[in-house]
Design an enzyme around this catalytic site. Structure first.
Site, short mmCIF file in Angstrom:
data_model
loop_
_atom_site.label_atom_id
_atom_site.label_comp_id
_atom_site.label_asym_id
_atom_site.label_seq_id
_atom_site.Cartn_x
_atom_site.Cartn_y
_atom_site.Cartn_z
N ASN A 71 0.85 -1.18 0.00
CA ASN A 71 0.00 0.00 0.00
C ASN A 71 0.89 1.24 0.00
OD1 ASN A 71 -1.60 2.24 0.93
ND2 ASN A 71 -3.15 0.82 1.65
N ILE A 97 -5.50 -0.26 -1.74
CA ILE A 97 -5.78 1.17 -1.89
C ILE A 97 -6.84 1.57 -0.87
CG2 ILE A 97 -6.55 3.00 -3.45
CD1 ILE A 97 -5.70 1.24 -5.81
N ASP A 98 -6.46 2.45 0.05
CA ASP A 98 -7.39 2.99 1.04
C ASP A 98 -7.99 4.28 0.48
OD1 ASP A 98 -6.64 0.95 2.75
OD2 ASP A 98 -5.17 2.17 3.82
N VAL A 99 -9.31 4.33 0.40
CA VAL A 99 -9.97 5.48 -0.22
C VAL A 99 -10.97 6.13 0.74
CG1 VAL A 99 -9.72 4.55 -2.55
CG2 VAL A 99 -11.82 4.13 -1.28
N TYR A 110 -5.41 7.34 0.48
CA TYR A 110 -4.69 7.59 1.73
C TYR A 110 -3.61 6.53 1.91
CZ TYR A 110 -8.03 11.12 3.28
OH TYR A 110 -8.79 12.26 3.40
#
Length: 194
Positions: A71, A97-99, A110
């Protein structure tokens, strides 16, 4: 390891271990614990957390994990995606993927366990990771994570439409119906549960 035994009995399809604090705490993966997990587990395994280079990724793959999850390291060095894929194949690289949805309706990416807002747009970053050699994407909706209110179908569908690789939906599952909905409506290839 005891939890792995439970999931073995439940015949879970795949286990994904994410040490989400490793990057912030500047910790390397604990290979001793990962080896114990790999020895006990009867299903495919993936691991993410503290992986900053190809050498570390290859060590984890060599002890019995099938996939590496990256990530923050991918955000900071997108070439790492390509390097790991070149050594081990695209199927061994999951980009997480942190959204989070902003006030204007766009989705921002993020990093650092969701503590750092990047300048990346979620759909553009997803496309870039696909082109870089990722085999799968793990999309976590920070807005939904832990709420049990269902997955963010909007962002999952936008990303599944934008990329050619499998998308794993994460964040918000509260029922079996939520899983069916994200697969049927948003076209996710899989659903992750914490």
């Amino acid at each position: 390891v005891n939890t792995v035994r439970i999931f073995n009995e439940l015949e879970v399809d795949e286990l994904c271990f994410l040490d989400i604090r490793a990057t912030i705490e500047k910790r390397r993966p604990n290979l001793k614990i990962l080896t114990e997990i790999a020895d006990e587990c009867f299903m495919p395994l993936s691991y993410g957390g503290g992986i900053r280079d190809v050498e570390t990724a290859l060590k984890i793959l060599s002890i019995g994990f099938e996939k590496i999850v990256i990530n923050t390291a991918a955000v900071e060095n997108p070439d790492l995606i390509t390097e790991i894929a070149r050594h081990s194949g695209n199927q061994s690289v999951i980009v997480s993927i942190d959204v989070k949805k902003s006030f204007n309706g766009n989705y921002a990416v993020y990093s650092h366990d969701g503590s750092v807002k990047t300048s990346l747009d979620a759909m553009e970053w997803a496309k870039k990771t696909d082109l870089a050699g990722a085999g799968e994407l793990l999309i976590t909706s920070m807005d939904r994570d832990g709420t049990w209110k269902g997955y963010d179908l909007e962002i999952i569908r936008k990303i599944t439409d934008a990329v050619s690789i499998p998308v794993i939906a994460n964040g918000g599952a509260g029922s079996v119906n939520d899983i069916g909905q994200v697969v049927k409506t948003a076209k996710a290839s899989a659903a992750a549960l914490g």
